[in-house]
Design a protein around this motif. Structure first.
Motif, PDB file in Angstrom:
ATOM      1  N   VAL A   1     -21.531  -9.175  -6.601  1.00  0.00           N
ATOM      2  CA  VAL A   1     -20.490  -9.756  -7.461  1.00  0.00           C
ATOM      3  C   VAL A   1     -21.113 -10.798  -8.392  1.00  0.00           C
ATOM      4  O   VAL A   1     -20.817 -10.826  -9.588  1.00  0.00           O
ATOM      5  N   LEU A   2     -21.976 -11.628  -7.844  1.00  0.00           N
ATOM      6  CA  LEU A   2     -22.656 -12.639  -8.653  1.00  0.00           C
ATOM      7  C   LEU A   2     -23.477 -11.976  -9.763  1.00  0.00           C
ATOM      8  O   LEU A   2     -23.432 -12.402 -10.915  1.00  0.00           O
ATOM      9  N   GLN A   3     -24.192 -10.912  -9.422  1.00  0.00           N
ATOM     10  CA  GLN A   3     -25.001 -10.199 -10.414  1.00  0.00           C
ATOM     11  C   GLN A   3     -24.118  -9.601 -11.508  1.00  0.00           C
ATOM     12  O   GLN A   3     -24.426  -9.704 -12.695  1.00  0.00           O
ATOM     13  N   ALA A   4     -23.007  -8.993 -11.110  1.00  0.00           N
ATOM     14  CA  ALA A   4     -22.094  -8.382 -12.089  1.00  0.00           C
ATOM     15  C   ALA A   4     -21.476  -9.446 -12.994  1.00  0.00           C
ATOM     16  O   ALA A   4     -21.360  -9.247 -14.211  1.00  0.00           O
ATOM     17  N   ARG A   5     -21.086 -10.562 -12.426  1.00  0.00           N
ATOM     18  CA  ARG A   5     -20.501 -11.641 -13.233  1.00  0.00           C
ATOM     19  C   ARG A   5     -21.536 -12.251 -14.167  1.00  0.00           C
ATOM     20  O   ARG A   5     -21.237 -12.568 -15.314  1.00  0.00           O
ATOM     21  N   SER A   6     -22.751 -12.404 -13.673  1.00  0.00           N
ATOM     22  CA  SER A   6     -23.837 -12.930 -14.514  1.00  0.00           C
ATOM     23  C   SER A   6     -24.074 -12.002 -15.701  1.00  0.00           C
ATOM     24  O   SER A   6     -24.225 -12.463 -16.839  1.00  0.00           O
ATOM     25  N   GLN A   7     -24.101 -10.704 -15.441  1.00  0.00           N
ATOM     26  CA  GLN A   7     -24.301  -9.715 -16.504  1.00  0.00           C
ATOM     27  C   GLN A   7     -23.159  -9.774 -17.515  1.00  0.00           C
ATOM     28  O   GLN A   7     -23.383  -9.743 -18.725  1.00  0.00           O
ATOM     29  N   SER A   8     -21.937  -9.894 -17.026  1.00  0.00           N
ATOM     30  CA  SER A   8     -20.768  -9.965 -17.904  1.00  0.00           C
ATOM     31  C   SER A   8     -20.808 -11.214 -18.781  1.00  0.00           C
ATOM     32  O   SER A   8     -20.518 -11.145 -19.988  1.00  0.00           O
ATOM     33  N   ILE A   9     -21.157 -12.339 -18.210  1.00  0.00           N
ATOM     34  CA  ILE A   9     -21.269 -13.587 -18.979  1.00  0.00           C
ATOM     35  C   ILE A   9     -22.331 -13.435 -20.052  1.00  0.00           C
ATOM     36  O   ILE A   9     -22.133 -13.811 -21.211  1.00  0.00           O
ATOM     37  N   PHE A  10     -23.466 -12.834 -19.696  1.00  0.00           N
ATOM     38  CA  PHE A  10     -24.531 -12.613 -20.665  1.00  0.00           C
ATOM     39  C   PHE A  10     -24.061 -11.695 -21.794  1.00  0.00           C
ATOM     40  O   PHE A  10     -24.300 -11.976 -22.976  1.00  0.00           O
ATOM     41  N   GLU A  11     -23.395 -10.594 -21.454  1.00  0.00           N
ATOM     42  CA  GLU A  11     -22.936  -9.640 -22.477  1.00  0.00           C
ATOM     43  C   GLU A  11     -21.937 -10.299 -23.436  1.00  0.00           C
ATOM     44  O   GLU A  11     -21.986 -10.055 -24.632  1.00  0.00           O
ATOM     45  N   ASN A  12     -21.060 -11.140 -22.909  1.00  0.00           N
ATOM     46  CA  ASN A  12     -20.122 -11.870 -23.773  1.00  0.00           C
ATOM     47  C   ASN A  12     -20.873 -12.815 -24.707  1.00  0.00           C
ATOM     48  O   ASN A  12     -20.557 -12.909 -25.898  1.00  0.00           O
ATOM     49  N   TRP A  13     -21.858 -13.510 -24.182  1.00  0.00           N
ATOM     50  CA  TRP A  13     -22.670 -14.419 -24.997  1.00  0.00           C
ATOM     51  C   TRP A  13     -23.409 -13.642 -26.086  1.00  0.00           C
ATOM     52  O   TRP A  13     -23.396 -14.012 -27.258  1.00  0.00           O
ATOM     53  N   ARG A  14     -24.053 -12.531 -25.697  1.00  0.00           N
ATOM     54  CA  ARG A  14     -24.843 -11.743 -26.637  1.00  0.00           C
ATOM     55  C   ARG A  14     -23.977 -11.176 -27.765  1.00  0.00           C
ATOM     56  O   ARG A  14     -24.429 -11.068 -28.918  1.00  0.00           O
TER      57      ARG A  14
ATOM     58  N   ILE B   1     -30.038 -22.398  -9.732  1.00  0.00           N
ATOM     59  CA  ILE B   1     -30.327 -22.908  -8.394  1.00  0.00           C
ATOM     60  C   ILE B   1     -29.746 -21.871  -7.441  1.00  0.00           C
ATOM     61  O   ILE B   1     -28.534 -21.782  -7.250  1.00  0.00           O
ATOM     62  N   ARG B   2     -30.594 -21.059  -6.873  1.00  0.00           N
ATOM     63  CA  ARG B   2     -30.133 -19.901  -6.099  1.00  0.00           C
ATOM     64  C   ARG B   2     -29.401 -20.275  -4.821  1.00  0.00           C
ATOM     65  O   ARG B   2     -28.484 -19.580  -4.412  1.00  0.00           O
ATOM     66  N   LYS B   3     -29.780 -21.394  -4.202  1.00  0.00           N
ATOM     67  CA  LYS B   3     -29.064 -21.788  -2.983  1.00  0.00           C
ATOM     68  C   LYS B   3     -27.625 -22.190  -3.285  1.00  0.00           C
ATOM     69  O   LYS B   3     -26.788 -22.221  -2.389  1.00  0.00           O
ATOM     70  N   ARG B   4     -27.339 -22.489  -4.561  1.00  0.00           N
ATOM     71  CA  ARG B   4     -25.966 -22.822  -4.985  1.00  0.00           C
ATOM     72  C   ARG B   4     -25.262 -21.613  -5.591  1.00  0.00           C
ATOM     73  O   ARG B   4     -24.143 -21.707  -6.063  1.00  0.00           O
ATOM     74  N   ASN B   5     -25.955 -20.455  -5.595  1.00  0.00           N
ATOM     75  CA  ASN B   5     -25.390 -19.211  -6.121  1.00  0.00           C
ATOM     76  C   ASN B   5     -24.980 -19.348  -7.586  1.00  0.00           C
ATOM     77  O   ASN B   5     -23.940 -18.833  -8.002  1.00  0.00           O
ATOM     78  N   GLU B   6     -25.810 -20.033  -8.373  1.00  0.00           N
ATOM     79  CA  GLU B   6     -25.518 -20.178  -9.800  1.00  0.00           C
ATOM     80  C   GLU B   6     -25.794 -18.863 -10.523  1.00  0.00           C
ATOM     81  O   GLU B   6     -26.564 -18.032 -10.047  1.00  0.00           O
ATOM     82  N   ILE B   7     -25.166 -18.692 -11.678  1.00  0.00           N
ATOM     83  CA  ILE B   7     -25.336 -17.429 -12.403  1.00  0.00           C
ATOM     84  C   ILE B   7     -26.798 -17.188 -12.754  1.00  0.00           C
ATOM     85  O   ILE B   7     -27.566 -18.119 -12.979  1.00  0.00           O
ATOM     86  N   GLU B   8     -27.159 -15.928 -12.795  1.00  0.00           N
ATOM     87  CA  GLU B   8     -28.521 -15.516 -13.100  1.00  0.00           C
ATOM     88  C   GLU B   8     -28.763 -15.654 -14.596  1.00  0.00           C
ATOM     89  O   GLU B   8     -27.936 -15.251 -15.416  1.00  0.00           O
ATOM     90  N   THR B   9     -29.888 -16.242 -14.967  1.00  0.00           N
ATOM     91  CA  THR B   9     -30.200 -16.447 -16.379  1.00  0.00           C
ATOM     92  C   THR B   9     -31.350 -15.567 -16.868  1.00  0.00           C
ATOM     93  O   THR B   9     -31.717 -15.635 -18.038  1.00  0.00           O
ATOM     94  N   GLN B  10     -31.876 -14.722 -16.002  1.00  0.00           N
ATOM     95  CA  GLN B  10     -33.002 -13.870 -16.397  1.00  0.00           C
ATOM     96  C   GLN B  10     -32.617 -12.907 -17.516  1.00  0.00           C
ATOM     97  O   GLN B  10     -33.449 -12.549 -18.339  1.00  0.00           O
ATOM     98  N   PHE B  11     -31.338 -12.528 -17.575  1.00  0.00           N
ATOM     99  CA  PHE B  11     -30.872 -11.642 -18.666  1.00  0.00           C
ATOM    100  C   PHE B  11     -31.187 -12.252 -20.028  1.00  0.00           C
ATOM    101  O   PHE B  11     -31.614 -11.557 -20.945  1.00  0.00           O
ATOM    102  N   TYR B  12     -30.977 -13.552 -20.163  1.00  0.00           N
ATOM    103  CA  TYR B  12     -31.208 -14.255 -21.427  1.00  0.00           C
ATOM    104  C   TYR B  12     -32.696 -14.273 -21.772  1.00  0.00           C
ATOM    105  O   TYR B  12     -33.078 -14.049 -22.915  1.00  0.00           O
TER     106      TYR B  12
END
Length: 77
Positions: A25-38, A55-66
């Motif tokens: 779910v986190l990965q899908a949401r991160s991807q969606s946030i990135f796609e909206n930004w792009r 900060i992965r222990k806090r389950n923050e969105i993934e930024t590698q897409f950017y």
């Protein structure tokens, strides 16, 4: 309520929800946030782009897409 107190209150409420997210779910949401930004922004006129690592222990969105996008499509950044 001042902004600092508001931010603190929001973190107290939202951090447990974010930490409980399933990795898929986190990965899908991160991807969606990135796609909206792009879809809304371009890096063509940009020379510098600051990006925080999650900060992965806090389950923050993934930024590698950017990072991948900037390196692949806009190597001048």
């Amino acid at each position: 309520m001042d902004l600092i107190a508001l931010k603190k209150d929001l973190r107290k409420k939202l951090d447990p929800e974010r930490k409980a997210l399933d990795p898929e779910v986190l990965q899908a949401r991160s991807q969606s946030i990135f796609e909206n930004w792009r879809a809304r922004f371009t890096l063509k006129p940009v020379r510098y782009f600051h990006l925080f690592q999650p900060i992965r222990k806090r389950n923050e969105i993934e930024t590698q897409f950017y990072m991948d996008y900037a390196q692949r499509k806009h190597p001048h950044v």
